[in-house]
Design a protein around this motif. Structure first.
Motif, mmCIF file in Angstrom:
data_model
loop_
_atom_site.group_PDB
_atom_site.id
_atom_site.type_symbol
_atom_site.label_atom_id
_atom_site.label_comp_id
_atom_site.label_asym_id
_atom_site.label_seq_id
_atom_site.Cartn_x
_atom_site.Cartn_y
_atom_site.Cartn_z
ATOM 1 N N ILE A 170 -26.704 34.352 -46.782
ATOM 2 C CA ILE A 170 -26.634 35.329 -47.865
ATOM 3 C C ILE A 170 -25.566 36.376 -47.550
ATOM 4 O O ILE A 170 -25.547 36.947 -46.461
ATOM 5 N N LYS A 171 -24.687 36.620 -48.511
ATOM 6 C CA LYS A 171 -23.621 37.607 -48.344
ATOM 7 C C LYS A 171 -23.910 38.907 -49.085
ATOM 8 O O LYS A 171 -23.444 39.968 -48.665
ATOM 9 N N HIS A 172 -24.623 38.814 -50.180
ATOM 10 C CA HIS A 172 -24.833 39.982 -51.041
ATOM 11 C C HIS A 172 -26.310 40.377 -50.979
ATOM 12 O O HIS A 172 -27.178 39.627 -51.439
ATOM 13 N N HIS A 173 -26.573 41.568 -50.446
ATOM 14 C CA HIS A 173 -27.934 42.001 -50.149
ATOM 15 C C HIS A 173 -28.372 43.148 -51.066
ATOM 16 O O HIS A 173 -27.582 43.716 -51.823
ATOM 17 N N LEU A 174 -29.638 43.509 -50.957
ATOM 18 C CA LEU A 174 -30.175 44.680 -51.641
ATOM 19 C C LEU A 174 -29.723 45.942 -50.938
ATOM 20 O O LEU A 174 -29.432 45.936 -49.737
ATOM 21 N N THR A 175 -29.681 47.056 -51.670
ATOM 22 C CA THR A 175 -29.283 48.327 -51.081
ATOM 23 C C THR A 175 -30.453 48.962 -50.324
ATOM 24 O O THR A 175 -31.619 48.634 -50.564
ATOM 25 N N ASP A 176 -30.127 49.882 -49.430
ATOM 26 C CA ASP A 176 -31.178 50.618 -48.718
ATOM 27 C C ASP A 176 -32.051 51.399 -49.692
ATOM 28 O O ASP A 176 -33.267 51.531 -49.477
ATOM 29 N N GLU A 177 -31.447 51.908 -50.772
ATOM 30 C CA GLU A 177 -32.213 52.683 -51.745
ATOM 31 C C GLU A 177 -33.289 51.821 -52.398
ATOM 32 O O GLU A 177 -34.430 52.262 -52.574
ATOM 33 N N LEU A 178 -32.949 50.583 -52.738
ATOM 34 C CA LEU A 178 -33.935 49.686 -53.341
ATOM 35 C C LEU A 178 -35.032 49.320 -52.346
ATOM 36 O O LEU A 178 -36.215 49.281 -52.692
ATOM 37 N N LEU A 179 -34.648 49.063 -51.100
ATOM 38 C CA LEU A 179 -35.631 48.692 -50.091
ATOM 39 C C LEU A 179 -36.576 49.855 -49.790
ATOM 40 O O LEU A 179 -37.782 49.647 -49.621
ATOM 41 N N GLU B 269 -32.470 39.450 -42.970
ATOM 42 C CA GLU B 269 -31.848 40.759 -42.732
ATOM 43 C C GLU B 269 -32.520 41.858 -43.553
ATOM 44 O O GLU B 269 -32.899 42.910 -43.016
ATOM 45 N N CYS B 270 -32.690 41.623 -44.838
ATOM 46 C CA CYS B 270 -33.314 42.632 -45.696
ATOM 47 C C CYS B 270 -34.803 42.773 -45.402
ATOM 48 O O CYS B 270 -35.360 43.871 -45.495
ATOM 49 N N ARG B 271 -35.437 41.654 -45.023
ATOM 50 C CA ARG B 271 -36.864 41.724 -44.695
ATOM 51 C C ARG B 271 -37.092 42.604 -43.469
ATOM 52 O O ARG B 271 -38.026 43.417 -43.431
ATOM 53 N N LEU C 254 -36.574 39.135 -50.370
ATOM 54 C CA LEU C 254 -37.071 39.250 -48.997
ATOM 55 C C LEU C 254 -37.626 37.926 -48.488
ATOM 56 O O LEU C 254 -37.587 37.647 -47.286
ATOM 57 N N SER C 255 -38.126 37.099 -49.403
ATOM 58 C CA SER C 255 -38.682 35.812 -48.980
ATOM 59 C C SER C 255 -37.603 34.863 -48.474
ATOM 60 O O SER C 255 -37.904 33.885 -47.783
ATOM 61 N N LEU C 256 -36.329 35.151 -48.796
ATOM 62 C CA LEU C 256 -35.223 34.300 -48.363
ATOM 63 C C LEU C 256 -34.313 34.965 -47.338
ATOM 64 O O LEU C 256 -33.554 34.266 -46.655
#
Length: 216
Positions: free
Chosen positions: A5-14, A39-41, A34-36
């Motif tokens: 994955i190259k394009h992630h969620l922002t810290d604000e969303l998390l 890094e974001c999880r 997050l299920s995939l």
């Protein structure tokens, strides 16, 4: 094993997800990503840990009333755990989406929205909308802008637009400053999961005319 994955969620969303302040549709988007995405999880779990620590600090300033612990145990004993449905694994839909669809891709109730593109609106609260989109290989979604925030996550295939190329697990975050024309890669139909907190802004006449009926 995590997806590439190259394009992630922002810290604000998390952080908002951890704090429980997102609309249901956006919560579903974050849970699906997050299920995939390892890094974001991991980042989301760190925010959960911080929130838990803050709650513990606050709890130290409050004294439980006599019998509170016993009363809580009694309530737990009275309420049975809800039955969960075990679903077979799906190579396209992650578990959070399967729960909303009621199964895998075969359970999706697609409806045509023109030019070969199909959608399935998912039942969420009114603060934001959630939908699955199927874009035929090589086809394009009409050029559009945004009145709010749109998050689009690829589940199968890939698409490209004026920003970049997005493949499985990638999330594109679009706001009022972005006008784009997503085009599915040739060779495989693209299935996406999209959430919005405001209607899209189409530039062509026909998409604008049918927009109220399609709830886009």
């Amino acid at each position: 094993m995590t997806e590439t994955i190259k394009h992630h969620l922002t810290d604000e969303l998390l952080m908002a997800y951890s704090a429980g302040t997102l609309p249901e549709a956006f919560n579903l988007m974050v849970a699906t990503h997050l299920s995939l995405c390892d890094e974001c999880r991991a980042q989301a779990e760190s925010y959960d840990a911080v929130g838990g620590s803050l709650l513990e600090d606050q709890a130290d300033t409050h004294v439980m009333s006599d019998g509170a612990f016993e009363a809580t145990l009694a309530l737990i004993a009275e309420n049975k755990a809800p039955e969960t449905t075990k679903r077979p694994p799906c190579s396209v839909l992650p578990a959070p989406l399967q729960d909303y669809v009621g199964g895998g891709v075969e359970a999706i109730r697609w409806k045509s929205i023109g030019m070969g593109v199909r959608q399935a609106i998912l039942p969420t609260s009114r603060e934001a909308s959630a939908r699955l989109l199927l874009i035929p290989a090589g086809a394009a979604v009409p050029d559009h802008g945004h009145r709010g925030i749109e998050l689009t996550m690829v589940l199968q295939g890939a698409f490209s637009d004026e920003v970049d190329h997005f493949a499985r697990g990638d999330v594109e975050i679009a706001d009022q400053d972005l006008e784009h024309t997503p085009v599915a890669d040739v060779g495989e139909d693209c299935i996406c999961f999209a959430v919005t907190d405001a209607p899209l802004r189409f530039t062509s006449l026909i998409p604008r005319l049918v927009q109220p009926f399609l709830r886009i």
